[in-house]
Design an enzyme around this catalytic site. Structure first.
Site, PDB file in Angstrom:
ATOM      1  N   THR A  57     -21.309  36.510 -34.045  1.00  0.00           N
ATOM      2  CA  THR A  57     -20.460  35.567 -34.781  1.00  0.00           C
ATOM      3  C   THR A  57     -21.292  34.807 -35.813  1.00  0.00           C
ATOM      4  OG1 THR A  57     -19.027  35.344 -32.841  1.00  0.00           O
ATOM      5  CG2 THR A  57     -18.907  33.585 -34.496  1.00  0.00           C
ATOM      6  N   ASN A  62     -13.686  46.988 -32.759  1.00  0.00           N
ATOM      7  CA  ASN A  62     -13.930  46.735 -31.342  1.00  0.00           C
ATOM      8  C   ASN A  62     -12.717  47.025 -30.464  1.00  0.00           C
ATOM      9  OD1 ASN A  62     -13.399  44.314 -33.064  1.00  0.00           O
ATOM     10  ND2 ASN A  62     -12.972  43.372 -31.104  1.00  0.00           N
ATOM     11  N   GLN A  92     -20.392  46.911 -32.952  1.00  0.00           N
ATOM     12  CA  GLN A  92     -19.980  47.924 -31.971  1.00  0.00           C
ATOM     13  C   GLN A  92     -20.738  49.252 -32.076  1.00  0.00           C
ATOM     14  OE1 GLN A  92     -18.255  47.812 -29.304  1.00  0.00           O
ATOM     15  NE2 GLN A  92     -17.460  45.737 -29.516  1.00  0.00           N
ATOM     16  N   CYS A 145     -12.221  38.281 -26.826  1.00  0.00           N
ATOM     17  CA  CYS A 145     -12.253  37.015 -27.549  1.00  0.00           C
ATOM     18  C   CYS A 145     -10.864  36.482 -27.832  1.00  0.00           C
ATOM     19  CB  CYS A 145     -13.013  37.194 -28.856  1.00  0.00           C
ATOM     20  SG  CYS A 145     -14.574  38.007 -28.594  1.00  0.00           S
TER      21      CYS A 145
HETATM   22  C1  LIG Z   1     -18.443  41.141 -29.849  1.00  0.00           C
HETATM   23  C2  LIG Z   1     -18.227  41.277 -31.314  1.00  0.00           C
HETATM   24  C3  LIG Z   1     -18.574  40.245 -32.195  1.00  0.00           C
HETATM   25  C4  LIG Z   1     -19.094  38.910 -31.717  1.00  0.00           C
HETATM   26  O1  LIG Z   1     -20.381  38.961 -31.222  1.00  0.00           O
HETATM   27  P1  LIG Z   1     -20.898  37.700 -30.371  1.00  0.00           P
HETATM   28  O2  LIG Z   1     -22.344  37.974 -30.162  1.00  0.00           O
HETATM   29  O3  LIG Z   1     -20.118  37.707 -29.102  1.00  0.00           O
HETATM   30  O4  LIG Z   1     -20.657  36.495 -31.197  1.00  0.00           O
HETATM   31  C5  LIG Z   1     -18.387  40.439 -33.542  1.00  0.00           C
HETATM   32  N1  LIG Z   1     -17.885  41.594 -34.011  1.00  0.00           N
HETATM   33  C6  LIG Z   1     -17.541  42.608 -33.208  1.00  0.00           C
HETATM   34  C7  LIG Z   1     -17.009  43.857 -33.794  1.00  0.00           C
HETATM   35  C8  LIG Z   1     -17.690  42.483 -31.832  1.00  0.00           C
HETATM   36  O5  LIG Z   1     -17.320  43.478 -31.030  1.00  0.00           O
END
Ligand SMILES: *Cc1c(COP(=O)(O)O)cnc(C)c1O
Length: 402
Positions: free
Chosen positions: A75, A153, A181, A327
Site C-alpha cells: 500500500t 489479486n 501478486q 482487504c
Molecule cells: C495485498 C496487495 C496489496 C497491498 O499490500 P500490503 O502489503 O498488504 O499493503 C496491493 N496490491 C495488491 C495487488 C495486493 O494483492
C-alpha cells in the site's frame, strides 16, 4: 492460538512465512539489533545485511540494488509512486489507473479526487481484460502518471504491461505497476517490462507482513512520501525494518527457485480444482479470462448463494478461501473488481476466490473438492426454501444491500 490442521487456499491475501525465511530473520531479532545507520561495527554489520537483502530483492526483478526502496507494505509503495509523480510535476494533476486496482490505489485516488485531482478509472471487459487503445486515448498533456496493476489479486487476470509501458513511454508519461501478486508466479524483469516504478509486498511471497518495496528506475524522478532521516538514500525516512528486510531478501531467492513449481504443479492443481468445480457443481461460472491469468488463482461464481455463507461453512471444515479480497471483506458491497467486469451484484456476491500456493498439496485439493459440493447444495436448498416463503426474499435482499 489454534494449531489444528487447516486447508489454506487464500494465498493472494497473505502467505505462510517460509521456514527458511524465519531462520534467516531470527538473528536480527535476537542478536544483531544494532541500528544500520550507526557508525560503529555493531551497526555497520547490520547495514551490510540490509544491503545484501537489497541485492536479492533487486535480483528478483532484474534491477540495480540502488533502484530498490524498502517501504512498509504494498500500500505504501503504491501511494508513494503516485504521490511522487504528483509532487514532482506540480502542473500535472491527472492520474490514469483502472477500475480493478487494489484498494491501495482505488482509495488513494478517491482521496486525491476529493482534493481536486483528476482521476481516470479505466473500465475492463467482461473477462477482466483491458482495452489498451482506451488507455492510450485517456493519456493527456496533464497526465502525471499511469498506474496499472500487473496481475489482479481477485481474478488473477494479467494485464499486458509491456504494451502499456510502451504507450506511456511514447507519450512521455511515467508508468507505475502494482506487481504485488506476481513474485514466484511470473518472471519479473523490469528491463523487459519497461516500467518506471513497480511495487511489491513481502507477505505475498512467504515473508512477514509489514515490509514492501518500490522499484524506482534509474534517473526517474522521485520525491519521498515518508520524510525523516536519510535512510534509503534519502528516499524513505524511518529506521530500517532490518529483520523484515532480511526476510524479504531470503523470500526473493525462494520465489525465483519456486517459479517452476508454481507454473507446473500449482497450475495443474488449480486447473483440476477449477475444472472439477465447474463440471460437477451446476450453475457455476469462472470469473475472468482462462488464459491470461496467474497460475494459482481461480475466481468462481456460485449462482443463488451468498459467498459469505459459503465462506463460513468452509471455515467450519477448516478451509480458508475468500470472497473478493481480504482487504474488502467485511463490507457487504459486492467486489468492485467483479462489478467492473459487469457481473450483476448478486452474482458478484456469490463469488469465491481460491488462491493456491507452493505449500498446497493434491490431497488438500481433494479435501476441498469433497467438502464444497454438499455445502453449495445445502445453501441452495435453504435459499430456495426461504425464497418461496412469502415476504422472505425482500428481507434477505435488504440484509445484504444495506
Ligand atoms: C495485498 C496487495 C496489496 C497491498 O499490500 P500490503 O502489503 O498488504 O499493503 C496491493 N496490491 C495488491 C495487488 C495486493 O494483492
Amino acid at each position: 492460538m489454534d494449531q489444528r490442521k487447516f486447508y489454506y487456499f487464500d494465498n493472494n491475501a497473505t502467505t505462510q512465512v517460509a521456514p527458511e525465511v524465519v531462520e534467516a530473520m531470527i538473528p536480527f531479532l535476537r542478536d544483531f539489533w544494532g541500528n544500520p545507520s550507526s557508525a560503529y561495527q555493531f551497526g555497520k554489520q547490520v547495514a551490510r545485511h540490509v544491503e545484501s537483502a537489497r541485492e536479492k530483492v533487486a535480483a528478483l526483478i532484474n534491477a540495480d540494488p540502488r533502484e530498490v526502496i524498502f517501504t512498509s507494505c504494498g500500500t505504501e509503495s503504491n501511494n508513494s509512486a503516485i504521490h511522487s509523480a504528483l509532487v514532482s510535476q506540480p502542473g500535472k494533476r491527472h492520474v490514469v489507473t483502472t477500475a480493478v486496482e487494489h484498494s491501495a490505489n482505488i482509495k488513494f485516488c478517491a482521496y486525491l479526487e476529493k482534493r481536486g485531482y483528476d482521476i481516470t478509472l479505466l473500465p475492463v471487459e467482461s473477462d477482466g481484460s483491458i482495452d489498451i487503445h482506451l488507455l492510450e486515448k485517456s493519456i493527456r498533456p496533464d497526465t502525471a502518471i499511469v498506474s496499472v496493476m500487473w496481475a489482479n489479486n481477485e481474478t488473477g487476470v494479467i494485464f499486458p504491461l509491456e504494451e502499456i509501458a510502451a504507450i506511456c513511454r511514447s507519450k512521455g508519461v511515467p508508468c507505475h505497476t502494482d506487481a504485488v501478486q506476481t513474485p514466484g508466479k511470473l518472471k519479473i524483469d523490469v528491463a523487459d517490462l519497461g516500467v518506471d516504478y513497480l511495487s511489491l509486498s513481502a507477505h505475498k511471497l512467504h515473508a512477514p507482513k509489514g515490509i514492501g518495496m518500490l522499484y524506482v528506475k534509474k534517473r526517474a524522478r522521485y520525491q519521498p512520501y515518508i520524510i525523516g532521516g536519510g535512510q534509503e538514500r534519502g528516499r524513505r525516512g524511518g529506521t530500517e525494518n532490518v529483520a523484515n528486510i532480511v526476510a524479504f531478501g531470503r523470500a526473493a531467492e525462494l520465489a525465483m527457485a519456486t517459479l517452476n513449481d508454481e507454473n507446473t504443479r500449482v497450475r495443474a492443481m488449480r486447473d483440476r480444482m477449477e475444472k472439477t468445480i465447474l463440471s460437477t457443481i451446476p450453475n457455476t461460472v469462472r470469473n475472468g479470462s482462462f488464459d491470461s491469468r496467474l497460475p494459482n488463482t481461480s475466481n468462481i461464481a456460485f449462482d443463488s448463494v451468498e459467498a459469505e455463507a459459503i465462506l463460513l461453512m468452509l471455515d467450519q471444515a477448516s478451509i480458508c478461501v475468500s470472497s473478493g479480497s481480504a482487504c474488502t471483506t467485511g463490507s457487504l458491497d459486492p467486489s468492485h473488481v467483479l462489478t467492473a467486469m459487469g457481473l450483476t451484484p448478486s452474482r458478484a456476491r456469490g463469488s469465491i476466490r481460491f488462491s493456491l500456493g507452493v505449500y498446497n498439496t493434491n490431497e488438500e485439493v481433494d479435501y476441498l473438492l469433497k467438502h464444497l459440493p454438499p455445502i453449495i447444495s445445502r445453501l441452495r436448498a435453504i435459499s430456495s426454501s426461504t425464497a418461496t416463503m412469502p415476504g422472505k426474499e425482500s428481507k434477505s435482499e435488504a440484509a445484504v444491500t444495506k
